[in-house]
Design a protein around this motif. Structure first.
Motif, mmCIF file in Angstrom:
data_model
loop_
_atom_site.group_PDB
_atom_site.id
_atom_site.type_symbol
_atom_site.label_atom_id
_atom_site.label_comp_id
_atom_site.label_asym_id
_atom_site.label_seq_id
_atom_site.Cartn_x
_atom_site.Cartn_y
_atom_site.Cartn_z
ATOM 1 N N GLU A 153 -9.951 -7.282 7.577
ATOM 2 C CA GLU A 153 -9.374 -6.541 8.444
ATOM 3 C C GLU A 153 -7.709 -6.125 8.622
ATOM 4 O OE1 GLU A 153 -8.599 -9.983 12.671
ATOM 5 O OE2 GLU A 153 -8.592 -8.102 13.746
ATOM 6 N N GLN A 154 -7.517 -6.434 7.427
ATOM 7 C CA GLN A 154 -6.330 -5.427 7.212
ATOM 8 C C GLN A 154 -6.852 -4.458 5.827
ATOM 9 O OE1 GLN A 154 -2.660 -7.785 6.638
ATOM 10 N NE2 GLN A 154 -3.025 -8.751 8.467
ATOM 11 N N ARG A 155 -7.057 -4.781 4.944
ATOM 12 C CA ARG A 155 -7.236 -4.051 4.168
ATOM 13 C C ARG A 155 -9.627 -3.653 3.795
ATOM 14 N NH1 ARG A 155 -3.309 -6.185 0.521
ATOM 15 N NH2 ARG A 155 -1.517 -5.703 2.097
ATOM 16 N N VAL A 193 -16.282 -19.818 14.615
ATOM 17 C CA VAL A 193 -15.270 -18.450 14.349
ATOM 18 C C VAL A 193 -14.441 -18.253 16.141
ATOM 19 C CG1 VAL A 193 -14.251 -16.803 12.884
ATOM 20 C CG2 VAL A 193 -15.642 -18.765 12.125
ATOM 21 N N GLU A 194 -15.646 -17.334 16.648
ATOM 22 C CA GLU A 194 -14.995 -16.749 17.689
ATOM 23 C C GLU A 194 -14.146 -17.346 18.658
ATOM 24 O OE1 GLU A 194 -17.437 -12.703 17.397
ATOM 25 O OE2 GLU A 194 -18.866 -14.163 18.052
ATOM 26 N N PHE A 225 -18.140 -7.301 23.610
ATOM 27 C CA PHE A 225 -17.123 -8.515 23.372
ATOM 28 C C PHE A 225 -16.802 -7.664 24.903
ATOM 29 C CE2 PHE A 225 -18.410 -8.523 19.157
ATOM 30 C CZ PHE A 225 -18.031 -9.842 19.356
ATOM 31 N N ARG A 233 -8.786 -12.440 21.904
ATOM 32 C CA ARG A 233 -7.984 -10.789 21.674
ATOM 33 C C ARG A 233 -8.586 -10.064 22.585
ATOM 34 N NH1 ARG A 233 -8.488 -9.654 15.970
ATOM 35 N NH2 ARG A 233 -9.867 -11.241 14.677
ATOM 36 N N LEU A 234 -9.565 -10.672 23.582
ATOM 37 C CA LEU A 234 -9.985 -9.569 24.704
ATOM 38 C C LEU A 234 -8.721 -9.412 25.390
ATOM 39 C CD1 LEU A 234 -13.732 -10.541 24.792
ATOM 40 C CD2 LEU A 234 -12.967 -8.530 23.247
ATOM 41 N N TYR A 248 -5.815 -18.376 13.779
ATOM 42 C CA TYR A 248 -6.321 -17.300 13.843
ATOM 43 C C TYR A 248 -7.061 -16.721 15.258
ATOM 44 C CZ TYR A 248 -9.931 -14.171 12.356
ATOM 45 O OH TYR A 248 -10.752 -12.224 11.895
ATOM 46 N N PRO A 249 -7.076 -16.216 15.478
ATOM 47 C CA PRO A 249 -7.022 -15.154 16.826
ATOM 48 C C PRO A 249 -8.366 -15.927 17.451
ATOM 49 C CG PRO A 249 -6.789 -13.616 16.085
ATOM 50 C CD PRO A 249 -6.654 -14.300 15.154
ATOM 51 N N THR A 250 -9.135 -16.016 18.732
ATOM 52 C CA THR A 250 -9.896 -16.305 18.801
ATOM 53 C C THR A 250 -10.484 -15.875 19.716
ATOM 54 O OG1 THR A 250 -9.559 -17.240 20.921
ATOM 55 C CG2 THR A 250 -9.814 -18.799 19.949
ATOM 56 N N VAL A 251 -12.067 -14.477 19.839
ATOM 57 C CA VAL A 251 -12.480 -14.008 20.755
ATOM 58 C C VAL A 251 -11.750 -13.762 22.181
ATOM 59 C CG1 VAL A 251 -14.383 -12.201 20.934
ATOM 60 C CG2 VAL A 251 -14.417 -13.036 18.958
ATOM 61 N N PRO A 252 -12.477 -14.803 23.065
ATOM 62 C CA PRO A 252 -11.439 -14.667 24.021
ATOM 63 C C PRO A 252 -9.804 -13.829 23.680
ATOM 64 C CG PRO A 252 -12.767 -16.752 24.185
ATOM 65 C CD PRO A 252 -12.663 -15.886 22.323
ATOM 66 N N ASN A 306 -18.218 -14.265 12.130
ATOM 67 C CA ASN A 306 -17.139 -13.730 12.439
ATOM 68 C C ASN A 306 -17.701 -12.254 12.661
ATOM 69 O OD1 ASN A 306 -14.558 -11.986 12.823
ATOM 70 N ND2 ASN A 306 -13.200 -13.349 11.412
ATOM 71 N N ALA A 350 -11.748 -20.174 16.776
ATOM 72 C CA ALA A 350 -10.983 -19.618 15.376
ATOM 73 C C ALA A 350 -11.129 -21.265 14.158
ATOM 74 C CB ALA A 350 -10.008 -19.400 15.122
ATOM 75 N N PHE A 403 -16.757 -10.872 15.231
ATOM 76 C CA PHE A 403 -15.844 -9.426 16.013
ATOM 77 C C PHE A 403 -15.396 -8.879 14.936
ATOM 78 C CE2 PHE A 403 -11.611 -8.303 17.834
ATOM 79 C CZ PHE A 403 -12.121 -7.812 19.104
ATOM 80 N N VAL A 404 -14.799 -9.191 14.470
ATOM 81 C CA VAL A 404 -14.646 -8.050 13.441
ATOM 82 C C VAL A 404 -15.082 -7.246 12.283
ATOM 83 C CG1 VAL A 404 -12.890 -7.963 11.195
ATOM 84 C CG2 VAL A 404 -12.502 -9.786 12.781
ATOM 85 N N PHE A 428 -11.173 -12.954 6.062
ATOM 86 C CA PHE A 428 -10.922 -12.827 7.641
ATOM 87 C C PHE A 428 -10.063 -12.015 7.562
ATOM 88 C CE2 PHE A 428 -12.885 -16.065 9.798
ATOM 89 C CZ PHE A 428 -14.534 -16.095 8.822
ATOM 90 N N ASP A 429 -8.377 -12.199 7.185
ATOM 91 C CA ASP A 429 -7.373 -11.247 7.551
ATOM 92 C C ASP A 429 -7.215 -10.411 6.072
ATOM 93 O OD1 ASP A 429 -6.226 -12.889 9.106
ATOM 94 O OD2 ASP A 429 -4.507 -13.524 7.860
ATOM 95 N N GLN A 480 0.838 -1.856 0.146
ATOM 96 C CA GLN A 480 0.384 -0.160 -0.209
ATOM 97 C C GLN A 480 0.499 1.362 0.330
ATOM 98 O OE1 GLN A 480 -4.339 0.562 2.091
ATOM 99 N NE2 GLN A 480 -3.367 -2.117 3.431
#
Lengths: 270, 657
Positions: free
Chosen positions: B386-388, B368-369, B249, A198-199, A192-196, B469, B372, B471-472, B382-383, A15
């Motif tokens: 979140e990133q772009r 997912v949450e 959350f 991440r929190l 991939y991260p789980t939500v717990p 997903n 994962a 959360f995102v 997902f990436d 970018q």
């Protein structure tokens, strides 16, 4: 015992745009990401954690904003994060960077023995692939680069067996621990991260080690400690191209034209 | 009769106690679910209950629905007869129809007699249907079906035996009970009074035992719906779009549904209301194309899981059967959850308003949450999101590339009326960019005040939300809403039904009150107002129109695109076999766009074949996903030379005067 992953926060180079007037990279507004190679290093350290019950520590040197990347590492599963941040560390090349990282790992080792350090093969902004080897050399660790598979870490016999992807072949090597392993992207598929998690990571404390903590010789770190200096950043000039023929309406003619040009340039031979 | 009455009183009380106990055991499990408010708008609920439960509107939409309607009303009417019967058995000296005034007695006797005959007829029809015409998902003459139909038939036969006997004995008047009268004449004429009394006694007890047995069988069979269907219609989701609530959350919370009691009570009650009619299975694109997902089985598995784990959970013990993961009854395999396109066809056809696909999203959220866990190919999605903030991970700077050949203006607060929310496909997908340009031309030609966000536009997050997903998605929704607020955006035009529905419905949960308009509605409106003039002389040949799920079923936009096609081509579009609310998904919704489809026939190919049956030259779509799926499907069939796919905006732009 510890497995340490070294990660770097880099600008998302896909970018980054080049300023047409100055020819320099436009950095503002460019998002920062975890160096894509380091994501695989981190993942491999987490797999070693899962396989051998090691404690995973993630280390990064960079400005305070690097915290975001370290929190991501914690969300993915690292047990502890250390941020090496100090104005004195700024402007470092690979020589100075590897010194700070190596000293940080030495500090970690004093507290709990380090078995393996995992680095990404290279970063996408510097592309030198020198920091991992630099760390290994400074610490006297075994140095395994271009690793695409870690077969076994034998903590009791204190050795590691891994596969290196060199040129067109693979070689399986064995080395004593502690070892620095620089990995290629094919080694794994990151999780991939789980939500717990991440929190949890959002609230986790990240250890900040500045030079008051590290107490390193200012002449050996940062810009002063760097053997190389960046003189100029520019995008290589590209000869202006020309559009030949009309490929859309007459693809056959365009193909002939293209082949003719390629022969003319000695790229194709008849 | 008095010793009879005492015996019956004991049987009756035992049966009622057993029924109460079974019902309590079952319904107590529903209370394990999470709270959910389904008591709002009571009048609307009541109205819907009358229309859908009592008038059986959805049941009647199918050929054999009438039979069910007849049986349902027979049951309601005979409920009175059976109440009289039971209390008459308990208090023979006090309760009897014959104690009513003659007029009422005779009328009721007549009604009960005829209605019983109708019920018997309906049972016979149901038997024949199940034996000969059952749709593949209904299970034909299953044990459950044979049991219940037989019980009802015996009940009716006992009714006629009882009353036929009484008429023959002369204790009831024949004149008002034509069918029982016929039975009396045909079977009991010439019988002695003593044997008649024996027959009457036999049929009375048969009726009593079968009636009480039937009652006690209900809670243990799929015919539990007799108890739950009416309330389920009452407690239905009143909003057309079935969006899951937001998640909070906060540390310590769990996300999604991984254990059966994490569904809301209504989710559990739904599972009790299913009578396995199989309409959802018939409508489901995954089931139709031979994939393991069958919405009926998802609901059935939820019920079986609750019955198995519920009692344990109630006693704070660990459940024994995983809700997700096993291949056996009462557990839903992970792969099944990923096959859903969230097209909503299941919810649309369910006569009792069960919400199937939202339960699937509940479980996707959990996978997912919390763990994962999801198909590999989603990691990149997902990436990238979140990133772009776009599914392909393309640099945001490229969002304006579609406009290289035309002039576009950025949206400016107070100056620009509409934001044209181009969407990720509209900005990045080469084919959809042509739709974007066509729509821009239409906006210009009609003098609409519009602007874009350019590289600052973000993805709406639709796929993420449908994939669980949350959360995102939550982050993206909040970013978008902040962006809209900062830029003073109030009116938004979208070309993608997924952006449309997400901005309009999902973002409302965040307090965003945007006026969102899909291009099909906008173009129809511009034509109607005379701001857009189309020549009506298209070169498109026969045009077949495909209803997108998120435009049609989810948002009820059916007529606007058809009107536009008519104005642009001078002819009404041709309808496929399944259209409007019954439209069949292209296969890309619910995040399926970004996933492989390894099992069964490809959904898009099935839909393209359906379109090709109408021998079209043009297939008109209103959604970038549908566009991609149809183009791929046509390539698969090798007919791209003969048939083209155009977006509605392109159809209209070609007809610009």
């Amino acid at each position: 015992m510890l497995v340490v992953a070294c990660v770097k926060q880099v600008p998302d180079t896909t970018q980054v745009e080049v300023d047409p007037t100055t020819g320099t990279l436009k950095r503002e507004g460019v998002p920062f990401i975890m160096n894509p190679f380091d994501i695989h290093a981190l993942e491999e350290s987490l797999r070693l954690k899962d396989r051998y019950g090691l404690r995973a520590v993630v280390v990064s040197m960079g400005p305070p904003s690097t915290e975001v990347t370290l929190r991501k590492a914690l969300a993915l599963g690292a047990d502890e994060a250390v941020l090496l941040s100090d104005r004195a560390f700024g402007g470092a090349d690979t020589l100075a960077t590897s010194l700070v990282l190596a000293e940080a790992i030495r500090r970690l080792d004093e507290r709990e023995e380090v078995a393996v350090v995992v680095c990404g093969r290279q970063t996408i902004d510097g592309d030198t692939a020198q920091v991992g080897p630099g760390i290994a050399t400074r610490l006297g660790y075994s140095q395994l680069t271009l690793v695409d598979r870690i077969d076994e870490v034998d903590l009791r016999a204190r050795k590691v067996r891994a596969r290196r992807k060199v040129g067109g072949w693979h070689e399986t090597v064995e080395a004593p621990l502690p070892a620095m392993i620089a990995v290629v992207r094919e080694i794994n598929r990151p999780r991939y991260p789980t939500v717990p998690r991440r929190l949890m990571a959002e609230e986790a404390t990240i250890a900040l080690w500045n030079n008051e903590v590290m107490k390193l010789d200012e002449n050996k770190i940062g810009l002063k400690g760097s053997a190389t200096q960046v003189r100029r950043i520019f995008s290589p000039e590209r000869a202006k191209g020309e559009i030949l023929g009309d490929g859309l309406s007459n693809p056959e003619e365009a193909a002939h034209l293209l082949i003719g040009k390629l022969i003319e340039k000695d790229i194709l031979y008849l | 009769m008095s010793s009879n009455a005492i015996i019956f009183a004991i049987v009756f009380l035992a049966a009622m106690a057993l029924f109460a106990w079974s019902s309590f055991r079952r319904f107590r499990l529903v209370a394990l679910g999470r709270p959910e408010d389904r008591f709002s708008d009571l009048l609307k609920r009541l109205g819907g209950m009358l229309v859908y439960a009592f008038a059986q509107r959805r049941v009647l939409s199918r050929p054999f629905g009438l039979n069910h309607f007849v049986l349902f009303w027979c049951f309601l009417i005979l409920f009175l007869a059976n109440t009289e019967f039971l209390f008459g058995g308990l208090f023979p000296d006090y309760v009897s129809l014959s104690r009513l005034p003659d007029g009422a007695y005779h009328t009721l006797a007549f009604i009960f007699d005829v209605v019983s005959a109708l019920a018997l007829l309906a049972v016979v029809v149901a038997f024949i249907r199940r034996a000969a015409f059952a749709s593949p998902h209904i299970g034909g003459l299953s044990r459950d079906a044979v049991t219940i139909l037989s019980l009802v038939a015996i009940l009716m036969i006992a009714f006629f035996g009882l009353h036929g006997g009484k008429i023959a004995l002369g204790s009831e008047p024949a004149a008002y009970m034509p069918v029982s009268g016929f039975v009396a004449g045909a079977f009991f004429s010439g019988a002695s009074a003593g044997s008649l009394a024996g027959y009457i006694n036999f049929f009375w007890w048969l009726h009593a035992i079968v009636l009480l047995g039937f009652l006690n069988y209900l809670p243990y069979s799929k015919h539990m719906h007799i108890l739950t269907a009416v309330p389920n219609c009452f407690f239905r989701n009143l909003s057309r779009v079935k969006i899951l609530p937001r998640e909070e959350f906060k540390k310590g919370n769990t996300f999604g549904v991984g254990q059966v009691n994490e569904f809301t009570w209504k989710g559990l009650f739904d599972s009790y209301s299913c009578t396995e009619c199989g309409r959802c299975s018939d409508a489901c694109p995954a089931t139709f194309t031979g994939k393991p997902l069958d919405p009926r089985l998802v609901i059935h598995d939820i019920k079986m899981n609750l019955l198995k784990n519920g009692p344990l959970i109630a006693r704070k013990k660990t459940p024994v059967l995983p809700l997700i993961g096993d291949d056996k009854e009462g557990s839903i395999a992970e792969e099944v959850l990923w096959e859903c396109t969230t097209c909503g066809a299941c919810v649309e056809v369910c006569p009792v308003f069960i919400e199937h696909f939202p339960r699937i999203i509940d479980m996707r959220r959990y996978l997912v949450e919390m763990h994962a866990k999801f198909p590999e190919e989603l990691l990149t999605l997902f990436d990238n999101m979140e990133q772009r903030s776009n599914p392909w991970g393309i640099a945001p700077a490229e969002r304006v590339k579609w406009a290289v050949d035309i002039e576009v203006k950025p949206f400016e607060a107070d100056k620009t009326e509409y934001l044209f929310f181009v969407g990720c496909a509209g900005a990045f997908d080469a084919r959809t960019r042509r739709t974007t340009v066509a729509l821009a031309q239409i906006l210009e030609a009609s003098g609409v005040s519009w602007g874009i966000l350019g590289r600052d536009e973000l993805c709406c997050g639709d796929s993420l939300r449908r994939l669980g997903n949350e959360f995102v998605f939550d982050n993206m929704a909040r970013e978008n809403i902040k962006l809209f607020a900062d830029r003073g955006i109030k009116k938004v035009i979208t070309q993608c039904p997924h952006c449309y529905s997400t901005l309009k419905n999902d973002y409302r949960q965040y307090g965003a009150e945007l006026e969102v308009i899909h291009h099909s509605e906008l173009i129809a409106h511009l034509i109607q107002e005379g701001r857009l003039k189309l020549d009506g002389a298209g070169d498109l040949g026969r045009v077949v129109f495909h209803d997108s799920c998120y435009l049609g079923r989810h948002n009820m936009i059916y007529e606007a695109p058809r009107k536009v096609i008519t104005s642009a081509t001078g002819q009404e579009p041709t309808e496929m076999a399944r259209h409007h609310a019954k439209s069949f998904c292209c296969g890309a919704g619910g995040g399926r766009m970004w996933m492989e489809e390894p099992i069964g026939k490809h959904i898009n190919v099935a839909r393209v074949e359906e379109a090709l049956e109408k021998d079209p030259e043009t297939i008109c779509v209103c959604c970038p996903y549908c566009m991609i799926m149809f183009e791929d499907g046509l390539k698969d069939k090798g007919v791209t030379e003969k048939v083209k796919v155009l977006d509605l905006a392109e159809v209209a732009a070609r007809a610009l005067k």
